[in-house]
Design an enzyme around this catalytic site. Structure first.
Site, PDB file in Angstrom:
ATOM      1  CG  ASP A  45      52.779  54.944  63.536  1.00 59.88           C
ATOM      2  OD1 ASP A  45      53.144  55.925  62.870  1.00 59.88           O
ATOM      3  OD2 ASP A  45      52.092  55.015  64.570  1.00 59.88           O
ATOM      4  CG  ASP A  47      54.149  51.159  55.183  1.00 61.03           C
ATOM      5  OD1 ASP A  47      54.257  49.934  55.346  1.00 61.03           O
ATOM      6  OD2 ASP A  47      53.470  51.694  54.295  1.00 61.03           O
ATOM      7  CB  SER A  92      39.075  36.590  35.451  1.00 60.08           C
ATOM      8  OG  SER A  92      39.806  36.280  34.314  1.00 60.08           O
ATOM      9  CG  LEU A  93      33.795  34.452  35.661  1.00 54.79           C
ATOM     10  CD1 LEU A  93      32.549  35.095  36.254  1.00 54.79           C
ATOM     11  CD2 LEU A  93      33.564  32.957  35.455  1.00 54.79           C
ATOM     12  CD  GLU A 126      26.413  32.549  40.948  1.00 54.29           C
ATOM     13  OE1 GLU A 126      26.138  31.380  40.649  1.00 54.29           O
ATOM     14  OE2 GLU A 126      27.307  32.872  41.738  1.00 54.29           O
ATOM     15  CE  LYS A 128      31.917  39.422  36.315  1.00 55.18           C
ATOM     16  NZ  LYS A 128      32.556  40.570  36.929  1.00 55.18           N
ATOM     17  CG  ASP A 130      31.171  46.212  40.094  1.00 54.60           C
ATOM     18  OD1 ASP A 130      32.321  45.737  40.029  1.00 54.60           O
ATOM     19  OD2 ASP A 130      30.841  47.287  39.550  1.00 54.60           O
ATOM     20  NE  ARG A 149      41.089  36.825  39.737  1.00 58.46           N
ATOM     21  CZ  ARG A 149      41.362  37.565  38.675  1.00 58.46           C
ATOM     22  NH1 ARG A 149      41.314  38.867  38.760  1.00 58.46           N
ATOM     23  NH2 ARG A 149      41.648  37.008  37.537  1.00 58.46           N
ATOM     24  CE1 TYR A 236      32.861  34.121  43.118  1.00 58.45           C
ATOM     25  CE2 TYR A 236      31.590  35.938  44.029  1.00 58.45           C
ATOM     26  CZ  TYR A 236      32.751  35.447  43.468  1.00 58.45           C
ATOM     27  OH  TYR A 236      33.811  36.273  43.266  1.00 58.45           O
ATOM     28  CE  LYS A 300      29.713  30.831  39.148  1.00 57.19           C
ATOM     29  NZ  LYS A 300      29.709  31.095  40.584  1.00 57.19           N
ATOM     30  CE  LYS A 324      31.072  42.737  32.989  1.00 57.79           C
ATOM     31  NZ  LYS A 324      32.468  42.881  32.635  1.00 57.79           N
ATOM     32  CB  CYS A 429      55.850  60.942  15.670  1.00 55.87           C
ATOM     33  SG  CYS A 429      55.919  60.673  17.448  1.00 55.87           S
ATOM     34  CB  CYS A 432      60.307  61.557  17.915  1.00 55.86           C
ATOM     35  SG  CYS A 432      59.657  60.407  16.702  1.00 55.86           S
ATOM     36  CB  CYS A 447      55.776  57.208  15.679  1.00 59.34           C
ATOM     37  SG  CYS A 447      57.490  57.641  15.933  1.00 59.34           S
ATOM     38  CB  CYS A 453      59.808  57.633  19.070  1.00 62.47           C
ATOM     39  SG  CYS A 453      58.320  58.485  19.627  1.00 62.47           S
TER      40      CYS A 453
HETATM   41  S1  IVH Z   1      32.567  32.659  39.703  1.00 61.09           S
HETATM   42  C1  IVH Z   1      36.404  30.348  38.102  1.00 61.09           C
HETATM   43  N1  IVH Z   1      30.488  34.045  40.431  1.00 61.09           N
HETATM   44  O1  IVH Z   1      33.848  38.192  38.764  1.00 61.09           O
HETATM   45  C2  IVH Z   1      35.649  31.631  38.228  1.00 61.09           C
HETATM   46  N2  IVH Z   1      32.512  35.238  40.046  1.00 61.09           N
HETATM   47  O2  IVH Z   1      35.091  38.546  36.170  1.00 61.09           O
HETATM   48  C3  IVH Z   1      35.005  31.789  39.556  1.00 61.09           C
HETATM   49  N3  IVH Z   1      32.349  37.632  40.482  1.00 61.09           N
HETATM   50  O3  IVH Z   1      37.033  37.101  39.714  1.00 61.09           O
HETATM   51  C4  IVH Z   1      34.250  33.044  39.643  1.00 61.09           C
HETATM   52  N4  IVH Z   1      30.253  37.654  41.114  1.00 61.09           N
HETATM   53  O4  IVH Z   1      35.578  38.282  41.476  1.00 61.09           O
HETATM   54  C5  IVH Z   1      31.792  34.107  40.075  1.00 61.09           C
HETATM   55  N5  IVH Z   1      28.584  35.148  41.138  1.00 61.09           N
HETATM   56  C6  IVH Z   1      29.862  35.185  40.793  1.00 61.09           C
HETATM   57  C7  IVH Z   1      30.574  36.384  40.786  1.00 61.09           C
HETATM   58  C8  IVH Z   1      31.907  36.371  40.390  1.00 61.09           C
HETATM   59  C9  IVH Z   1      31.338  38.391  40.930  1.00 61.09           C
HETATM   60  C10 IVH Z   1      33.676  38.165  40.156  1.00 61.09           C
HETATM   61  C11 IVH Z   1      34.857  37.382  40.697  1.00 61.09           C
HETATM   62  C12 IVH Z   1      35.669  37.004  39.490  1.00 61.09           C
HETATM   63  C13 IVH Z   1      35.212  38.024  38.495  1.00 61.09           C
HETATM   64  C14 IVH Z   1      35.431  37.567  37.072  1.00 61.09           C
END
Ligand code: IVH
Length: 708
Positions: A45, A47, A92-93, A126, A128, A130, A149, A236, A300, A324, A429, A432, A447, A453
């Site tokens: 609504d 929107d 990000s990491l 620690e 990570k 998801d 983010r 975190y 870290k 990972k 290709c 094209c 190509c 193309c």
């Molecule tokens: S530290 C400056 N700690 O992973 C970086 N990130 O791939 C601060 N994530 O964008 C991030 N668990 O969304 C940190 N224990 C953890 C995490 C974590 C998940 C995510 C976070 C970040 C992404 C990077």
């Protein structure tokens, strides 16, 4: 809602009255949304009102109100949320995929900080999580803002939604006046299963995995939906702060725990890469029974003063890394091989698979990389998979790591059908018909059709409008395909997007009357295009889709050259791959020769250049944001380091100088402002003396930047 009159039938008086009603209704809805109350309108609504408002404004531009809801920032915009610029970017990491890369990470840090191999160096380790990251801003102990983010610089305002999550305190006692807490929003396995069961029973949409469910639940314009979803939050990290939380990462996390946040119980202090890997194995062994998804372990540096010295690369900190977990595997039949033509002309083979579930996600396509990969060879001619080729009809192993495109890892020859024949990679290709050429040393066949193309032109356009590029609401891959072939209002190259409204006579008649479009969607599209007429330098460069020039490099280049005119001039000057402009380009940290050649060639190619220049004539290109350099005596100066530095490593000196707005070059030229010469300085010091460049030693340099 009552049925509204078509906009074409509105009189001016009716339009004015309706705009007034809409402004009042939308203002009220915004207040309810941003205040503590639950929103009054559903996402749909809200929107619809916003779109109706925009459509009337487009048809009666003179009646647009000074307080038009279309112009309000910080309010949820059509099909989205208000935007929030992060005071401290959300980065990000970097990743490590094996033990060796973890050892390299700790060694890199020691080298950067110039620490002896036996000097103590502690890390936290620690899980990570998801999920999706969220930044919570507290002022004087009150939760005032929550932002996703987004692209790291700007996120979405999800304050009302965050308030509904039990793990997120709305008030804190004993916190610094300003505190931004960062962490991950996630959903447990049990809650995810229950949510999907309920969705199925109600005939609603099923979520592919807990992360998608968490993201979909948080990003609801109607916060009462978020409230009904079982979201959780682990803290975190932190962003903006008025006072430090502690002297160490572990101390800061303990402080967040004491303030009432959930912190992960598997966080551990480690003292060597061996310790880190041992804790990784421990967490990996518990992964299946944790009850929520994790995709690795984050390490870290514990001491926050060392984190500050280590600082950041373009998008990732030097002081942290994500180790990972290995990919997930499954076996299935290869039903066919398709060839896709990408924006740089690359012919990419794609495996069409009998659908199979890999780590909870149904996979029916996977990449086969290139023709060598199919025949069982790597780019240097060596064997992979023991030299086994891949044929249509084979039983193949699929693997998936995180969000990356699934790959075919192996083939089981015992199950190969008798009539399977070796796959013959096309030499032309498929889109094209142009020749597809494989250059010496290139693993990929391309190509040679260039912009003639259609596949390349369309892919370039899709990249141009993609999320990290121009990100034009309502103009995605599907619409690009439609417009590309449109006889009346074609979009064949980027500039055509910005002439679309003018070509449609400014009255939207042609677009709005065609199938799939209406007055509102046409008006929305034109408004979204208008919004992007002003664009950042780095984003524009990335959008052009030049081979090898990605997002990080585009931003580096933007920061180096500052404004677009200076940049294009430099590209012209570097066209012969020699001279000062060419050298200056190569001297940028992070820009290699292959990328530099590709970039300069793109700007020197007449067709491509004409297309770029035509585009920028219709745009306002915003100069690149420079690092915060208030009071920095070296901002904008070009500096060169030579000889041995004794107080810090070369890498640290360079990172520090760049953070203060200096350009660090590898060679002395007439453009050099300062040469910092340590013991053992040779030819560079001599050249600087010849050119009359100011030369100082390391102590004088440190005195110059002291306190900054
Ligand atoms: S530290 C400056 N700690 O992973 C970086 N990130 O791939 C601060 N994530 O964008 C991030 N668990 O969304 C940190 N224990 C953890 C995490 C974590 C998940 C995510 C976070 C970040 C992404 C990077």
């Amino acid at each position: 809602m009552t049925k509204k009159k078509p906009i074409s039938e509105l009189t001016e008086a009716e339009a004015r009255a309706e705009l007034e009603t809409l402004a009042a209704a939308l203002t009220k809805a915004n207040q309810a949304y941003h205040g503590a109350d639950a929103p009054e309108l559903s996402d749909a609504d809200y929107d619809a009102l916003k779109q109706r408002n925009l459509a009337i404004e487009s048809a009666f531009p003179a009646l647009k109100r000074a307080d038009s809801p279309s112009d309000q920032v910080g309010a949820p915009v059509t099909s989205g949320f208000g935007k929030i610029t992060h005071v401290v970017p959300m980065l990000s990491l970097g990743n490590a995929f094996d033990d060796e890369e973890v050892s390299q990470f700790t060694a890199r840090i020691r080298a950067f900080l110039s620490l002896a191999p036996d000097a103590p160096l502690a890390f936290t380790a620690e899980p990570k999580i998801d999920g999706l990251s969220l930044s919570l801003r507290y002022e004087n102990g009150k939760l005032v803002q929550a932002a996703t983010r987004g692209d790291g610089a700007t996120g979405e305002n999800v304050t009302a939604n965050a308030r509904t999550i039990d793990d997120i305190p709305t008030e804190l006692t004993g916190a610094p006046d300003v505190l931004e807490v960062r962490g991950e929003v996630y959903m447990s396995h049990a809650d995810f299963a229950a949510l999907n069961a309920a969705q199925e029973a109600a005939g609603g949409k099923l979520f592919a995995n807990p992360r998608n469910a968490a993201a979909g639940s948080l990003r609801q314009l109607d916060a009462s939906i978020t409230k009904a979803r079982p979201l959780r939050f682990f803290a975190y990290a932190w962003g903006d702060l008025s006072a430090p939380l502690a002297e160490t990462q572990s101390g800061a996390i303990a402080r967040l725990g004491a303030l009432g946040f959930q912190t992960n119980p598997l966080t551990k202090l480690c003292h060597s890469s061996r310790d880190l890997i041992a804790h990784y194995r421990d967490i990996e062994a518990q992964r299946a029974t944790l009850g929520y998804d994790i995709d690795g372990v984050v390490y870290k540096v514990d001491a926050l003063d060392l984190q500050a010295r280590l600082g950041f690369r373009a998008t990732t900190p030097r002081w942290a890394i994500a180790h990972k977990f290995p990919a997930e595997l499954a076996w299935t039949w290869l039903e066919g091989i398709d060839i896709q033509v990408g924006r740089t002309g690359a012919l990419s083979p794609v495996a069409r698979l009998q659908p199979v579930t890999v780590g909870g996600v149904v996979v029916s396509n996977a990449t086969l990389h290139n023709e060598d990969y199919i025949t069982g060879r790597d780019s240097k001619g060596g064997e992979i998979r023991g030299g086994k080729d891949i044929r249509i009809g084979d039983w193949v192993q699929v693997y998936r790591a995180g969000d990356v495109i699934p790959k075919i890892a192996d083939v089981d020859l015992t199950k190969r059908p008798k009539d399977a024949v070796p796959y013959v990679f096309p030499a032309t290709c498929p889109e094209c018909g142009s020749e597809a050429v494989r250059e010496e040393g290139d693993a990929v066949r391309r190509c040679i059709g260039g912009l003639i193309c259609p596949a390349q032109a369309i892919e370039k356009l899709k990249h141009f409008v993609s999320r990290k590029a121009f990100d034009i609401e309502g103009l995605g891959a599907k619409q690009i395909e439609m417009f590309y072939d449109d006889a009346d209002l074609p979009i064949k190259q980027p500039v055509d997007i910005f002439t679309l409204a003018a070509r449609d006579g400014g009255n939207l008649n042609r677009l709005k009357n065609r199938k799939g479009w209406g007055a509102q969607s046409a008006a929305n599209l034109f408004a979204a295009i208008e919004e992007r007429r002003s664009i950042g330098f780095g984003r524009l460069l990335f959008s052009l889709g030049i081979r090898h020039v990605g997002e990080v490099a585009s931003n580096l280049l933007a920061r180096h050259y500052g404004d677009w005119a200076a940049f294009t001039q430099a590209m012209d000057d570097a066209a012969g791959f020699e001279g000062a402009a060419w050298q200056d380009l190569l001297d940028i940290d992070g820009i290699g020769e292959v990328m530099a050649r590709s970039l300069v060639s793109a700007f020197a190619a007449p067709r491509e250049r004409a297309s770029i220049d035509a585009l920028t004539e219709h745009l306002t290109v915003e100069a690149a944001a420079q690092p915060k350099t208030e009071g920095s005596p070296v901002a904008g100066k070009t500096v060169v380091f030579t000889g041995t530095l004794e107080k810090m490593t070369r890498a640290e000196a360079k990172a520090r100088a760049e953070a203060l707005g200096a350009k660090v070059s590898g060679s002395v030229s007439g453009k050099t402002d300062i040469l910092i010469a340590g013991p053992g300085a040779g030819s560079k010091a001599k050249k600087a003396a010849d050119l009359g460049v100011k030369t100082i030693d390391e102590d004088a340099w440190l005195a110059l930047i002291e306190g900054l």
